[in-house]
Design an enzyme around this catalytic site. Structure first.
Site, PDB file in Angstrom:
ATOM      1  N   LYS A 181       0.835  -1.207   0.000  1.00  0.00           N
ATOM      2  CA  LYS A 181       0.000   0.000   0.000  1.00  0.00           C
ATOM      3  C   LYS A 181       0.874   1.263   0.000  1.00  0.00           C
ATOM      4  O   LYS A 181       2.063   1.197   0.252  1.00  0.00           O
ATOM      5  CB  LYS A 181      -0.948  -0.026   1.207  1.00  0.00           C
ATOM      6  CG  LYS A 181      -1.890  -1.241   1.220  1.00  0.00           C
ATOM      7  CD  LYS A 181      -2.937  -1.183   0.104  1.00  0.00           C
ATOM      8  CE  LYS A 181      -3.533  -2.545  -0.213  1.00  0.00           C
ATOM      9  NZ  LYS A 181      -4.504  -3.048   0.731  1.00  0.00           N
TER      10      LYS A 181
HETATM   11  C1  LIG Z   1      -5.427  -4.056   1.222  1.00  0.00           C
HETATM   12  C2  LIG Z   1      -6.882  -3.772   1.306  1.00  0.00           C
HETATM   13  C3  LIG Z   1      -7.617  -4.012   2.479  1.00  0.00           C
HETATM   14  C4  LIG Z   1      -7.034  -4.735   3.656  1.00  0.00           C
HETATM   15  O1  LIG Z   1      -5.908  -4.133   4.163  1.00  0.00           O
HETATM   16  P1  LIG Z   1      -5.047  -4.933   5.275  1.00  0.00           P
HETATM   17  O2  LIG Z   1      -4.266  -3.834   5.921  1.00  0.00           O
HETATM   18  O3  LIG Z   1      -4.188  -5.888   4.530  1.00  0.00           O
HETATM   19  O4  LIG Z   1      -5.991  -5.580   6.185  1.00  0.00           O
HETATM   20  C5  LIG Z   1      -8.933  -3.645   2.517  1.00  0.00           C
HETATM   21  N1  LIG Z   1      -9.526  -3.071   1.454  1.00  0.00           N
HETATM   22  C6  LIG Z   1      -8.873  -2.837   0.313  1.00  0.00           C
HETATM   23  C7  LIG Z   1      -9.580  -2.182  -0.826  1.00  0.00           C
HETATM   24  C8  LIG Z   1      -7.530  -3.199   0.192  1.00  0.00           C
HETATM   25  O5  LIG Z   1      -6.874  -3.016  -0.951  1.00  0.00           O
END
Ligand SMILES: *Cc1c(COP(=O)(O)O)cnc(C)c1O
Length: 408
Positions: A200
């Site tokens: 991310k």
């Molecule tokens: C990555 C992601 C999540 C979950 O994030 P985590 O920190 O891995 O729990 C939720 N929603 C979307 C759209 C994502 O891309």
């Protein structure tokens, strides 16, 4: 292998010496779990987002779960979202014994379609009020996912949800950092959630942040994220009260963010504007080269929505007519041969075994999500891509399109 053909991975975090030093500092401090580093990260994040409350958690999934719990989502309720998302967004609804109610997307942004949302809430309004209240499960919340970092039309969404007094949760996992103009993406609903997962825009490995303007919601999330321990009685880290003197007022969760991760997050947050501008430049170059190649035309290649508030987390190209994923799949295969990693965001949830079978869903139930999925290719978009790598990716996309059109 020559530099020229070295495989370009789809994603890679940008970790500088500053993050390494920050972690070392925390490790040397003797505090490994949640303490002052996390509290500082929360303060800095809240200030940057312009909200009174930012609550660090160990993942965005945890944050989504806590948000829905705090908003009172419970067994038998329904929560509205689009099927065009990662499974986290929907699985947390199931954690609470509620059910997802899917609504189709806008074909260009891939975000929940406000018109379809309005139609759904109007059609289902008897579930929330009047004689049939509770008959089919009240609609307890709407989750808006900003796919790839393209903001949902929050003005339209909140105008609709306010009419039915339904709270809005923003899955802002893709939305850092905030653009210079306009409200920070993820802060316009009742609760917003960010992800710090490895791929991310702010990467700490595993982690997340929940933001809200509502004091009661913040209090509930703070309580539930750490075992339901009443912190007024037990301030675990700073209080002079002995640490055994605490009360448990709920069966809470273990969702706190450790200081080691918060230390990385603080540095990444400080660097996030520079990282975004590096990604924005790469995205602009992709647009320029792909446009100049003369292959952009709605039926064949469509560029992602160009929104000034875009975080540029993902660059999702749309290819082919969408009836079948043939061109998309051929291009991905060719790009892999040419040494370019790609991904697909997302295979919609109504096609996934669990949701498909549990809720008896057919592919055509959400035709726009299906078409958007058939057409989607995410290109690499991260600050570590050098200029020659970006040019190689552009060449490869243009080559892959030409070759795949000829084969098809
Ligand atoms: C990555 C992601 C999540 C979950 O994030 P985590 O920190 O891995 O729990 C939720 N929603 C979307 C759209 C994502 O891309």
């Amino acid at each position: 292998m020559s530099l020229n053909t070295e495989f370009i991975p789809f994603a890679r975090p940008d970790i500088s010496e500053a993050e390494v030093e920050a972690v070392q500092r925390v490790l040397r401090s003797g505090w490994l779990t949640t303490a002052s580093e996390t509290a500082t990260f929360e303060r800095e994040f809240a200030a940057a987002a312009g909200v009174p409350h930012a609550l660090a958690v160990n993942s965005a999934t945890s944050g989504l779960h806590l948000a829905l719990e705090a908003l009172g989502v419970g067994p038998g309720d329904r929560v509205v979202l689009s099927p065009y998302t990662f499974t986290s967004t929907a699985e947390v609804i199931r954690y609470l014994g509620a059910d997802p109610l899917f609504v189709d997307v806008d074909p260009h942004t891939r975000n929940i379609c406000p018109t379809r949302l309005a139609e759904t809430l109007e059609r289902e309004k008897d579930s929330n009020t009047g004689e049939r209240a509770g008959h089919r499960g009240r609609i307890a919340a709407v989750i808006a996912v900003h796919i790839g970092g393209v903001p949902c039309d929050m003005a339209a969404i909140t105008m609709i949800t306010r009419r039915y007094q339904i709270p809005v949760v923003e899955d802002a996992a893709h939305c850092l950092p905030w653009p210079p103009d306009g409200p920070p993406v993820g802060t316009e609903g009742d609760v917003g959630i960010y992800s710090f997962y490895a791929t991310k825009p702010i990467a700490v490995g595993e982690g997340g942040m929940v933001v809200t303007r509502d004091d009661a919601t913040a209090r509930r999330i703070r309580l539930m994220r750490l075992h339901g321990i009443d912190r007024d009685v037990w301030n675990r880290y700073h209080s002079s009260t002995p640490s055994w003197q605490y009360d448990v007022v709920e069966a809470g969760y273990k969702y706190n963010l450790p200081d080691t991760a918060a230390a990385i997050g603080r540095v990444q947050l400080a660097r996030s504007a520079a990282l975004r501008s590096a990604r924005a430049q790469i995205a602009a170059r992709y647009r320029q080269r792909i446009t100049a190649a003369g292959i952009v035309d709605r039926a064949s290649v469509e560029l992602p929505v160009d929104d000034p508030r875009h975080s540029h987390h993902l660059f999702i190209l749309s290819v082919g007519d969408g009836a079948r994923p043939t061109l998309r799949d051929a291009m991905i295969a060719r790009l892999t041969e040419l040494g370019v990693g790609t991904s697909v965001h997302y295979r919609p949830l109504h096609l996934m075994t669990y949701y498909r079978t549990r809720y008896h869903l057919a592919p055509d139930d959400f035709p726009r999500a299906l078409v958007a999925y058939h057409r989607a290719i995410s290109l690499p978009l991260y600050s570590g891509l050098s200029e020659p790598m970006v040019e190689r990716i552009c060449d490869a996309v243009i080559d892959a399109h030409r070759a795949s059109m000829q084969d098809g």
